[in-house]
Design a protein around this motif. Structure first.
Motif, PDB file in Angstrom:
ATOM      1  N   ILE A   1       0.825  -1.206   0.000  1.00  0.00           N
ATOM      2  CA  ILE A   1       0.000   0.000   0.000  1.00  0.00           C
ATOM      3  C   ILE A   1       0.862   1.260   0.000  1.00  0.00           C
ATOM      4  CG2 ILE A   1      -1.645   1.330   1.393  1.00  0.00           C
ATOM      5  CD1 ILE A   1      -2.836  -1.459   2.205  1.00  0.00           C
ATOM      6  N   VAL A   2       1.911   1.280   0.829  1.00  0.00           N
ATOM      7  CA  VAL A   2       2.740   2.486   0.903  1.00  0.00           C
ATOM      8  C   VAL A   2       3.492   2.716  -0.403  1.00  0.00           C
ATOM      9  CG1 VAL A   2       2.953   2.465   3.409  1.00  0.00           C
ATOM     10  CG2 VAL A   2       4.738   1.411   2.036  1.00  0.00           C
ATOM     11  N   THR A   3       3.780   1.659  -1.134  1.00  0.00           N
ATOM     12  CA  THR A   3       4.413   1.827  -2.440  1.00  0.00           C
ATOM     13  C   THR A   3       3.510   2.655  -3.346  1.00  0.00           C
ATOM     14  OG1 THR A   3       5.624  -0.254  -2.244  1.00  0.00           O
ATOM     15  CG2 THR A   3       5.289   0.601  -4.471  1.00  0.00           C
ATOM     16  N   LEU A   4       2.218   2.341  -3.362  1.00  0.00           N
ATOM     17  CA  LEU A   4       1.262   3.087  -4.183  1.00  0.00           C
ATOM     18  C   LEU A   4       1.092   4.526  -3.685  1.00  0.00           C
ATOM     19  CD1 LEU A   4      -1.466   0.315  -4.517  1.00  0.00           C
ATOM     20  CD2 LEU A   4       0.112   1.074  -6.301  1.00  0.00           C
ATOM     21  N   LEU A   5       0.967   4.691  -2.372  1.00  0.00           N
ATOM     22  CA  LEU A   5       0.778   6.017  -1.799  1.00  0.00           C
ATOM     23  C   LEU A   5       2.009   6.895  -2.015  1.00  0.00           C
ATOM     24  CD1 LEU A   5      -0.936   4.983   1.561  1.00  0.00           C
ATOM     25  CD2 LEU A   5      -2.045   6.030  -0.440  1.00  0.00           C
ATOM     26  N   ASN A   6       3.192   6.301  -1.908  1.00  0.00           N
ATOM     27  CA  ASN A   6       4.436   7.025  -2.131  1.00  0.00           C
ATOM     28  C   ASN A   6       4.553   7.437  -3.589  1.00  0.00           C
ATOM     29  OD1 ASN A   6       6.894   8.149  -1.409  1.00  0.00           O
ATOM     30  ND2 ASN A   6       8.008   6.220  -1.552  1.00  0.00           N
ATOM     31  N   ARG A   7       4.286   6.499  -4.486  1.00  0.00           N
ATOM     32  CA  ARG A   7       4.333   6.765  -5.929  1.00  0.00           C
ATOM     33  C   ARG A   7       3.312   7.837  -6.307  1.00  0.00           C
ATOM     34  NH1 ARG A   7       3.153   1.644  -8.690  1.00  0.00           N
ATOM     35  NH2 ARG A   7       5.049   0.986  -7.660  1.00  0.00           N
ATOM     36  N   GLY A   8       2.184   7.851  -5.623  1.00  0.00           N
ATOM     37  CA  GLY A   8       1.139   8.846  -5.881  1.00  0.00           C
ATOM     38  C   GLY A   8       1.414  10.204  -5.247  1.00  0.00           C
ATOM     39  N   GLY A   9       2.509  10.321  -4.505  1.00  0.00           N
ATOM     40  CA  GLY A   9       2.880  11.592  -3.893  1.00  0.00           C
ATOM     41  C   GLY A   9       2.112  11.949  -2.636  1.00  0.00           C
ATOM     42  N   LEU A  10       1.398  10.983  -2.053  1.00  0.00           N
ATOM     43  CA  LEU A  10       0.606  11.271  -0.860  1.00  0.00           C
ATOM     44  C   LEU A  10       1.405  11.147   0.431  1.00  0.00           C
ATOM     45  CD1 LEU A  10      -2.769   9.523  -1.755  1.00  0.00           C
ATOM     46  CD2 LEU A  10      -2.012  11.842  -2.248  1.00  0.00           C
ATOM     47  N   ILE A  11       2.464  10.352   0.393  1.00  0.00           N
ATOM     48  CA  ILE A  11       3.340  10.196   1.558  1.00  0.00           C
ATOM     49  C   ILE A  11       4.783  10.256   1.065  1.00  0.00           C
ATOM     50  CG2 ILE A  11       1.704   8.811   2.898  1.00  0.00           C
ATOM     51  CD1 ILE A  11       3.353   6.306   2.086  1.00  0.00           C
ATOM     52  N   ARG A  12       5.678  10.423   2.010  1.00  0.00           N
ATOM     53  CA  ARG A  12       7.102  10.321   1.669  1.00  0.00           C
ATOM     54  C   ARG A  12       7.772   9.429   2.693  1.00  0.00           C
ATOM     55  NH1 ARG A  12      10.839  13.730   4.362  1.00  0.00           N
ATOM     56  NH2 ARG A  12       9.799  15.185   5.762  1.00  0.00           N
ATOM     57  N   SER A  13       8.785   8.729   2.231  1.00  0.00           N
ATOM     58  CA  SER A  13       9.496   7.820   3.124  1.00  0.00           C
ATOM     59  C   SER A  13      10.762   8.489   3.636  1.00  0.00           C
ATOM     60  CB  SER A  13       9.836   6.513   2.409  1.00  0.00           C
ATOM     61  OG  SER A  13      10.685   6.764   1.314  1.00  0.00           O
ATOM     62  N   VAL A  14      11.112   8.133   4.860  1.00  0.00           N
ATOM     63  CA  VAL A  14      12.338   8.607   5.499  1.00  0.00           C
ATOM     64  C   VAL A  14      13.163   7.370   5.811  1.00  0.00           C
ATOM     65  CG1 VAL A  14      13.298   9.816   7.497  1.00  0.00           C
ATOM     66  CG2 VAL A  14      11.126  10.580   6.504  1.00  0.00           C
ATOM     67  N   ARG A  15      14.377   7.343   5.331  1.00  0.00           N
ATOM     68  CA  ARG A  15      15.241   6.186   5.539  1.00  0.00           C
ATOM     69  C   ARG A  15      16.071   6.353   6.813  1.00  0.00           C
ATOM     70  NH1 ARG A  15      13.777   3.528   1.492  1.00  0.00           N
ATOM     71  NH2 ARG A  15      13.980   4.035  -0.686  1.00  0.00           N
ATOM     72  N   GLY A  16      16.620   5.250   7.289  1.00  0.00           N
ATOM     73  CA  GLY A  16      17.530   5.298   8.413  1.00  0.00           C
ATOM     74  C   GLY A  16      16.895   4.895   9.731  1.00  0.00           C
ATOM     75  N   ASN A  17      17.640   5.133  10.817  1.00  0.00           N
ATOM     76  CA  ASN A  17      17.221   4.762  12.163  1.00  0.00           C
ATOM     77  C   ASN A  17      15.862   5.340  12.540  1.00  0.00           C
ATOM     78  OD1 ASN A  17      19.034   3.010  13.155  1.00  0.00           O
ATOM     79  ND2 ASN A  17      20.138   4.463  14.456  1.00  0.00           N
ATOM     80  N   GLN A  18      15.647   6.567  12.208  1.00  0.00           N
ATOM     81  CA  GLN A  18      14.381   7.235  12.525  1.00  0.00           C
ATOM     82  C   GLN A  18      13.437   7.189  11.328  1.00  0.00           C
ATOM     83  OE1 GLN A  18      13.935   8.281  15.702  1.00  0.00           O
ATOM     84  NE2 GLN A  18      15.947   7.400  16.022  1.00  0.00           N
ATOM     85  N   GLY A  19      13.598   6.167  10.504  1.00  0.00           N
ATOM     86  CA  GLY A  19      12.842   6.049   9.260  1.00  0.00           C
ATOM     87  C   GLY A  19      11.382   5.711   9.463  1.00  0.00           C
ATOM     88  N   GLY A  20      10.635   5.923   8.410  1.00  0.00           N
ATOM     89  CA  GLY A  20       9.211   5.642   8.418  1.00  0.00           C
ATOM     90  C   GLY A  20       8.535   6.466   7.343  1.00  0.00           C
ATOM     91  N   TYR A  21       7.313   6.899   7.615  1.00  0.00           N
ATOM     92  CA  TYR A  21       6.519   7.610   6.611  1.00  0.00           C
ATOM     93  C   TYR A  21       5.892   8.855   7.196  1.00  0.00           C
ATOM     94  CZ  TYR A  21       7.296   3.483   3.904  1.00  0.00           C
ATOM     95  OH  TYR A  21       7.921   2.465   3.225  1.00  0.00           O
ATOM     96  N   LEU A  22       5.763   9.854   6.338  1.00  0.00           N
ATOM     97  CA  LEU A  22       5.148  11.133   6.695  1.00  0.00           C
ATOM     98  C   LEU A  22       4.172  11.537   5.602  1.00  0.00           C
ATOM     99  CD1 LEU A  22       8.446  13.011   7.613  1.00  0.00           C
ATOM    100  CD2 LEU A  22       6.649  12.422   9.231  1.00  0.00           C
ATOM    101  N   LEU A  23       3.149  12.282   5.978  1.00  0.00           N
ATOM    102  CA  LEU A  23       2.262  12.877   4.997  1.00  0.00           C
ATOM    103  C   LEU A  23       3.036  13.958   4.248  1.00  0.00           C
ATOM    104  CD1 LEU A  23      -0.969  13.359   7.173  1.00  0.00           C
ATOM    105  CD2 LEU A  23      -0.493  11.518   5.541  1.00  0.00           C
TER     106      LEU A  23
END
Length: 145
Positions: free
Chosen positions: A45-67
């Motif tokens: 799901i996040v792959t689609l949302l990320n590709r659609g520009g609705l979320i962005r991913s943050v890599r690393g230790n404090q990684g995850g997703y943001l609107l």
């Protein structure tokens, strides 16, 4: 038209991000635990949302997703269209202009067009902030025709 589990879970994921927005990324594991959705399914799901520009991913230790924007700037329609595609009630409406050989004599095309417009008007009238705001569980944003 039937919204798939992917569409329902995408909404739940986005609501969760909105409710837990602190400026720090939210992990899939956190959302998975709170929403009782497998991490594996959320990854799709996040792959689609990320590709659609609705979320962005943050890599690393404090990684995850943001609107990518404030919750009030998303409509339910924005989210559903990214994961479900257009919300057409019948297949013959998917092409513009309509390619159905019966379009000129079809007695139901106006009905389907009206249903399409009603569905889109509704999903575009409810924001992610509306769904994330627990005070609105009384249905104050409910749609009526």
């Amino acid at each position: 038209m039937k919204i798939s589990s992917r569409g329902r879970y995408a909404l739940r994921f986005m609501i969760d991000l909105a409710q837990h927005e602190t400026g720090e990324a939210v992990t899939l594991k956190e959302v998975s635990t709170r929403q009782e959705i497998s991490v594996k399914y959320l990854e799709q799901i996040v792959t689609l949302l990320n590709r659609g520009g609705l979320i962005r991913s943050v890599r690393g230790n404090q990684g995850g997703y943001l609107l990518t924007r404030p919750a009030k700037a998303y409509t339910v329609g924005d989210i559903l269209r990214v994961v479900e595609g257009d919300l057409f009630p019948v297949a013959c409406m998917e092409n513009e202009p309509n390619q159905c050989p019966r379009v000129g004599v079809c007695k139901t095309i106006r009905f389907w067009d009206g249903l399409y417009k009603a569905v889109n008007d509704y999903v575009d009238s409810v924001t992610l902030a509306d769904l994330a705001d627990e005070d609105l569980q009384d249905g104050s944003w409910a749609y009526s025709i």
